[in-house]
Design a protein around this motif. Structure first.
Motif, PDB file in Angstrom:
ATOM      1  N   ASN A 128     -31.262  21.117  -8.293  1.00 26.65           N
ATOM      2  CA  ASN A 128     -30.202  21.872  -9.610  1.00 26.65           C
ATOM      3  C   ASN A 128     -29.290  23.102  -7.809  1.00 26.65           C
ATOM      4  OD1 ASN A 128     -30.687  20.521 -11.116  1.00 26.65           O
ATOM      5  ND2 ASN A 128     -32.377  21.966 -12.459  1.00 26.65           N
ATOM      6  N   ARG A 135     -34.309  17.438 -19.124  1.00 29.48           N
ATOM      7  CA  ARG A 135     -33.172  17.319 -20.393  1.00 29.48           C
ATOM      8  C   ARG A 135     -33.092  15.942 -21.171  1.00 29.48           C
ATOM      9  NH1 ARG A 135     -28.253  21.153 -18.348  1.00 29.48           N
ATOM     10  NH2 ARG A 135     -27.864  20.778 -20.499  1.00 29.48           N
ATOM     11  N   ASN A 136     -32.438  16.141 -23.009  1.00 22.14           N
ATOM     12  CA  ASN A 136     -32.575  15.702 -23.188  1.00 22.14           C
ATOM     13  C   ASN A 136     -30.529  16.131 -24.341  1.00 22.14           C
ATOM     14  OD1 ASN A 136     -33.165  16.951 -25.387  1.00 22.14           O
ATOM     15  ND2 ASN A 136     -34.774  15.475 -25.733  1.00 22.14           N
ATOM     16  N   LYS A 148     -25.859  13.511 -16.168  1.00 19.97           N
ATOM     17  CA  LYS A 148     -27.449  14.190 -15.939  1.00 19.97           C
ATOM     18  C   LYS A 148     -27.413  14.048 -14.326  1.00 19.97           C
ATOM     19  CE  LYS A 148     -30.343  13.542 -19.077  1.00 19.97           C
ATOM     20  NZ  LYS A 148     -31.962  12.296 -19.387  1.00 19.97           N
ATOM     21  N   ASN A 149     -27.833  15.081 -13.225  1.00 21.07           N
ATOM     22  CA  ASN A 149     -28.594  15.057 -12.420  1.00 21.07           C
ATOM     23  C   ASN A 149     -29.840  15.384 -11.798  1.00 21.07           C
ATOM     24  OD1 ASN A 149     -29.176  18.083 -12.333  1.00 21.07           O
ATOM     25  ND2 ASN A 149     -28.783  18.580 -10.079  1.00 21.07           N
ATOM     26  N   THR A 166     -32.316  12.835 -13.314  1.00 24.13           N
ATOM     27  CA  THR A 166     -33.302  12.388 -13.821  1.00 24.13           C
ATOM     28  C   THR A 166     -34.829  11.473 -13.579  1.00 24.13           C
ATOM     29  OG1 THR A 166     -32.098  10.279 -12.991  1.00 24.13           O
ATOM     30  CG2 THR A 166     -31.095  10.975 -14.646  1.00 24.13           C
ATOM     31  N   ARG A 226     -36.007  12.477 -23.176  1.00 25.26           N
ATOM     32  CA  ARG A 226     -36.050  13.357 -22.093  1.00 25.26           C
ATOM     33  C   ARG A 226     -36.265  12.534 -20.495  1.00 25.26           C
ATOM     34  NH1 ARG A 226     -40.331  16.285 -23.335  1.00 25.26           N
ATOM     35  NH2 ARG A 226     -40.909  14.980 -24.946  1.00 25.26           N
ATOM     36  N   ASP A 260     -35.076   8.699 -18.787  1.00 26.55           N
ATOM     37  CA  ASP A 260     -34.584   7.764 -18.976  1.00 26.55           C
ATOM     38  C   ASP A 260     -34.389   5.813 -19.066  1.00 26.55           C
ATOM     39  OD1 ASP A 260     -32.554   9.767 -18.777  1.00 26.55           O
ATOM     40  OD2 ASP A 260     -33.929  10.703 -17.005  1.00 26.55           O
TER      41      ASP A 260
END
Ligand code: DOR
Length: 458
Positions: A239, A260-261, A268-269, A271, A316, A318
């Motif tokens: 991040n 995250r979802n 998304k960066n 996964t 959350r 993938d």
């Protein structure tokens, strides 16, 4: 619809019409016919009338996009007594998997572009399924990697390198990780366990039990803490540096809360994935199966297993992968420290997920999303992963009402065993098309064609 630029060798495949099949695709199930020509899905609709074509009657059956397995270890080159690109791709196809991404812990480790290219060469001669390979990264080749045009790579990974090469692992070197994350433009797929914590735990148990540590301690040695701390740190660094991070084979409920979802996969960066065995087995199974289910990261508790499924369902997590990792029975049936980690499972991954469907735990549409659509999106794979006109005809037909039992006679992986022996599945893969070719037809293989390398969309 324009033909994908990547390859034209499949123009010779037979024209095929799949009639009256339930197509599971992009959140819907629709009964239709599907026509395959020149290796591609030509058209989808009702009662398409074509002469002189092969007909496959799909009545009562379900059609999925071919499964894309984002994490496998097919062992070639260098470890081919366990498996090779021919045998393991054959097992994959019998399980409905039409494309795979192979990890860098073959021998030699895939630490240079030359070795990576060599793997592509071997696969183009031997693999029955479509293939992609990740370039290995550790402290030793980091400077070379960041000089490359990394945006062109399918991805880089450290997975499994610790089996053949000690030291300089990403998970133990935050500085190395920072340098990689700051400079790498491709997806970075990491095996997320802090080896320092694992080693401390190993020493505690070795002191107590010597070489014969009971396998039940495996998830305590390769602990939740080792996983959680490594994953948290990698996400924080990704991040901070805006890197494209993918955490391989998640095993703990605790880690699922780090993902995250609330944004679409494409945005998304960070996964992650779950491997089928971590959804299927739990620590209750060590008593019955011993070191046969020794995996890294370890199979953990029932609570973790449930938490992983929950996170898969609420996005959350993938994708679903297999981490298919064949070893011979001799290599597995050893004392705790000597037994190799990993097991063959690719042939049964779709059956496992369909068994969850039978239990009412997941929908068919969600299975297609996590095993077909999302792997294509996540790795940016062009023209595959969806049932769409103009896409490659990578397709899997399943019968949802056909029981069979896994036994030594129907296992295709070269190592010839499975931790699932004796398991009865209620569903069967009946046909698998790869680039329009009916490669698997009710137990029979057409081995005249080879898979293609996966190309990356921009
Ligand atoms: O990540 C991995 C690698 C694999 C192997 O045997 O290559 N075995 C495992 O248990 N985990």
């Amino acid at each position: 619809m324009a033909r994908p630029e990547t390859d034209r060798q499949f123009t010779m495949t037979e024209k095929t019409l799949i009639k009256n099949i339930s197509i599971v695709n992009e959140g819907q199930i629709t009964v239709a016919d599907l026509f395959i020509e020149n290796g591609l899905i030509h058209s989808i609709g009702q009662l398409i009338d074509h002469k002189n074509v092969k007909i496959v009657d799909g009545t009562g059956k379900y059609l999925f996009p071919g499964i894309i397995d984002g994490q496998v270890h097919f062992r070639e080159p260098g470890l081919t007594h366990k498996g090779d690109l021919y045998t393991e791709s054959k097992a994959a196809i019998a399980g409905g998997v039409t494309s795979f991404i192979d990890m860098p812990n073959t021998l030699p480790n895939v630490l240079t572009i030359d070795i990576l290219n060599e793997k592509y060469q071997i696969a183009s001669k031997k693999s029955l399924a479509n293939f992609g390979f990740l370039l290995g990264v550790n402290g030793d080749n980091l400077d070379e990697i960041i000089k490359l045009e990394t945006s062109k790579l399918l991805g880089v990974s450290d997975d499994g390198l610790y089996f053949t090469k000690k030291g300089n692992l990403l998970a133990d070197n935050p500085e190395t990780m920072e340098k990689l994350f700051a400079n790498c433009k491709s997806i970075i797929a990491i095996h997320s366990e802090k080896e320092q914590i694992v080693e401390e735990n190993e020493n505690i148990y070795r002191e107590k039990y010597g070489e014969n540590v009971p396998i039940e301690f495996h998830p305590i040695i390769r602990s939740e803490k080792a996983c959680y701390e490594a994953t948290k740190r990698a996400i924080d660094i990704a991040n901070k540096l805006k890197a494209r991070l993918h955490i391989l084979h998640l095993t703990t409920e605790a880690e699922t809360h780090l993902f995250r979802n609330d944004i679409p996969l494409k945005e998304k960066n960070v996964t992650t994935e779950v491997s089928v065995h971590h959804l299927w087995f739990s620590d209750k199974d060590y008593k019955r199966l011993g070191t046969l289910i020794k995996w890294n990261p370890a199979i953990k508790t029932e609570k973790d297993k449930k938490g992983l499924l929950k996170a898969l369902l609420d996005d959350r997590i993938d994708i679903v992968t297999t981490d298919h990792a064949p070893h011979t029975l001799d290599e597995k049936q050893k004392s705790y420290f000597q037994s190799m980690s990993g097991a063959p499972i690719i042939q049964h991954s779709l059956n496992i997920m369909l068994e969850f469907f039978k239990q009412g735990l997941i929908s068919l549409e969600k299975i297609a999303e996590k095993m077909c659509h999302n792997p294509a999106i996540l790795y940016g794979i062009e023209n595959r992963g969806f049932i769409r006109e103009g896409y490659y005809a990578d397709l899997t037909i399943v019968d949802l009402n056909s029981s069979w039992t896994v036994d030594k006679n129907n296992i295709l992986s070269k190592c010839g065993w499975s931790p699932l022996e004796g398991t009865t599945f209620q569903t069967k893969v009946t046909h698998t098309f790869v680039n329009g070719n009916l490669t698997y037809d009710k137990g029979n293989f057409d081995e005249t064609k080879r898979g293609l390398s996966l190309s990356k969309s921009n």
